[in-house]
Write an enzyme that holds these catalytic residues in place. Structure first.
Site, PDB file in Angstrom:
ATOM      1  N   ASP A   1       0.745  -1.061   0.014  1.00  0.00           N
ATOM      2  CA  ASP A   1       0.082  -0.081   0.101  1.00  0.00           C
ATOM      3  C   ASP A   1       0.967   1.206   0.109  1.00  0.00           C
ATOM      4  O   ASP A   1       1.583   1.206   0.909  1.00  0.00           O
ATOM      5  CB  ASP A   1      -0.808  -0.123   1.251  1.00  0.00           C
TER       6      ASP A   1
ATOM      7  N   GLY B   1      -4.782   3.634  -8.189  1.00  0.00           N
ATOM      8  CA  GLY B   1      -4.895   3.460  -9.608  1.00  0.00           C
ATOM      9  C   GLY B   1      -4.073   4.744 -10.046  1.00  0.00           C
ATOM     10  O   GLY B   1      -4.225   5.014 -11.474  1.00  0.00           O
TER      11      GLY B   1
ATOM     12  N   GLU C   1      -1.096   6.947 -11.948  1.00  0.00           N
ATOM     13  CA  GLU C   1      -0.321   6.506 -12.971  1.00  0.00           C
ATOM     14  C   GLU C   1      -0.759   5.570 -13.817  1.00  0.00           C
ATOM     15  O   GLU C   1      -0.020   4.695 -14.415  1.00  0.00           O
ATOM     16  CB  GLU C   1       1.336   6.303 -12.438  1.00  0.00           C
TER      17      GLU C   1
ATOM     18  N   ASP D   1     -10.070   4.599  -1.309  1.00  0.00           N
ATOM     19  CA  ASP D   1     -10.716   3.507  -0.358  1.00  0.00           C
ATOM     20  C   ASP D   1     -12.212   3.549  -0.480  1.00  0.00           C
ATOM     21  O   ASP D   1     -12.825   4.648  -0.426  1.00  0.00           O
ATOM     22  CB  ASP D   1     -10.380   3.991   0.947  1.00  0.00           C
TER      23      ASP D   1
HETATM   24  C1  GLA Z   1      -4.955   2.632   2.862  1.00  0.00           C
HETATM   25  C2  GLA Z   1      -5.764   1.633   2.130  1.00  0.00           C
HETATM   26  C3  GLA Z   1      -6.850   0.689   3.042  1.00  0.00           C
HETATM   27  C4  GLA Z   1      -6.257   0.176   4.187  1.00  0.00           C
HETATM   28  C5  GLA Z   1      -5.399   1.301   4.628  1.00  0.00           C
HETATM   29  C6  GLA Z   1      -4.612   1.014   6.063  1.00  0.00           C
HETATM   30  O1  GLA Z   1      -5.817   3.668   3.125  1.00  0.00           O
HETATM   31  O2  GLA Z   1      -6.272   1.927   0.702  1.00  0.00           O
HETATM   32  O3  GLA Z   1      -7.326  -0.403   2.287  1.00  0.00           O
HETATM   33  O4  GLA Z   1      -5.128  -0.744   3.657  1.00  0.00           O
HETATM   34  O5  GLA Z   1      -4.691   1.871   4.029  1.00  0.00           O
HETATM   35  O6  GLA Z   1      -3.894   1.903   6.734  1.00  0.00           O
END
Ligand code: GLA
Length: 383
Positions: A152, A188, A190, A209
């Site tokens: 992430d 998503g 680049e 998210d």
């Molecule tokens: C980002 C991700 C989420 C989750 C959080 C965890 O926001 O997009 O899906 O993994 O981090 O901190």
């Protein structure tokens, strides 16, 4: 020599040839061959995740019947990390006493364990990331028995190019040797769909998210049309995890969420508490005919065929030649939606089955019309 024996020996020779070439047939052909199915801790538990919660979710995945329809991955999201030791090796925090033992437990149920990290020094929730420790972390995950990594994008600002960072971890996972489904999460940016596969990604988030809210789910899900050419066996667009059962949408809205994700051949990663599911939630997550649309061996992501204001028609072709059609009503009251059988590539006269009602509706000529509830869906298979 019998025909069966002849075919078996031919197959054996082909497999021997591949293994002689250093190609692991089993490994390459099964890793995310179909959109990954499982569960992840974030949407429901956020940072309140622990060893006990993961074990309980694994237990519930089996006892609820979710495993029987294909759910496999039990994924720990952010907030599991502790400190690095003087050799730089990452350790879990006090909520996870022994990751190897946890992986053994999850594996003993016939399930797989996933974990989470970031290419930056800190994860999105401020825990230890993998920056500068990519190979070491990949080896640690491998030694624990980890099967899935969500990587992430957080805190990489000023620390280099994100594509290179994702490639670095992709290569580290390969070098560590254990088959690990590699899930890219950078919202998503680049145009990840055009390079995600080349850095080793098996799935990549195409959105910000998700929330347990119809309008956010709808913006993400209905916004995927056009990306279908980038998805296929082993590499999938990911409009984020499921919110079904978390309480913020009604049953029609959750059926829309599930139908759309299955038509999109999206990963089906549940995000609710599997130990406390209502029968309605379970029925949406486990309708075998709907799940089969997602998991169709053809691996084609569906697309929007037509839009008339808040009314949308989506189609996903299946490997057996039939077409799955979603009639979606984004409006604020029930509305009839008509599909022209030729616009979805079916014959002028075709048999129609309702996948949520699980019953045959008969043979239709020319068009099919259904009244679709507010924010709801009618999902049919046309043959
Ligand atoms: C980002 C991700 C989420 C989750 C959080 C965890 O926001 O997009 O899906 O993994 O981090 O901190």
């Amino acid at each position: 020599m019998s025909t069966a024996h002849c075919c078996f020996s031919a197959l054996f020779r082909v497999l021997t040839f591949f293994s002689w070439m250093g190609i692991s047939v089993a490994q390459e052909s099964v890793l995310a061959q179909r959109p990954p199915m499982g569960w992840n801790s974030w949407n429901h538990f956020e940072c309140k995740v622990s060893d006990a919660i993961i074990r309980a979710q694994a237990d519930a995945m089996v006892s609820s019947g979710m495993k029987a329809v294909g759910y496999r991955y039990v994924n720990i999201d952010d907030c599991w990390q502790g400190n690095r030791d003087p050799q730089g090796r990452i350790h879990a925090n006090e909520k996870f006493s022994d990751m190897k033992a946890l992986a053994d437990y999850v594996h003993s149920k016939g399930l797989k364990l996933g974990i989470y990290s970031s290419p930056g020094p800190k994860t999105c929730a401020g825990y230890e990331g993998s920056y500068g420790h990519e190979e070491q972390d990949a080896q640690t995950y491998s030694s624990w028995g980890i099967d899935f990594l969500k990587y992430d994008l957080c805190s990489l600002e000023g620390k280099g190019d994100q594509i290179a960072a994702y490639r670095k971890m992709g290569e580290a996972l390969k070098k560590a040797g254990r088959p690990v489904v590699y899930s890219l999460c950078q919202y998503g940016m680049e145009g990840v769909w055009s390079w995600g596969k080349s850095v080793g990604g098996n799935l990549w988030r195409t959105t910000d998210d998700i929330r347990d809210n119809y309008y956010i789910m709808a913006v993400f899900g209905f916004g995927q049309s056009g990306l279908e050419k980038f998805a296929g066996p082993g590499h999938w667009n990911d409009p984020d995890m499921l919110e079904i059962g978390n309480g913020g949408m009604d049953q029609d809205e959750y059926r829309t969420h599930m139908s759309l994700w299955c038509i999109l051949a999206a990963p089906l990663i549940a995000g609710n508490d599997l130990t406390k599911m209502t029968p309605a939630t379970l029925a949406i997550l486990t309708n075998p005919e709907v799940v089969a649309v997602d998991q169709d061996p053809g691996g084609v992501q569906g697309h929007r065929v037509r839009q008339l204001g808040p009314l949308e028609v989506w189609m996903k072709p299946l490997a057996d030649g039939s077409k799955v059609v979603g009639l979606f009503n984004l409006d604020w009251g029930p509305m009839p939606i008509t599909v022209d059988l030729r616009e979805i590539g079916a014959d002028d006269s075709a048999a129609v089955r309702d996948l949520w009602a699980r019953r045959n509706l008969g043979v239709f000529k020319g068009t099919f019309t259904a009244t679709v509830p507010k924010h709801g869906v009618v999902m049919i298979r046309v043959k």
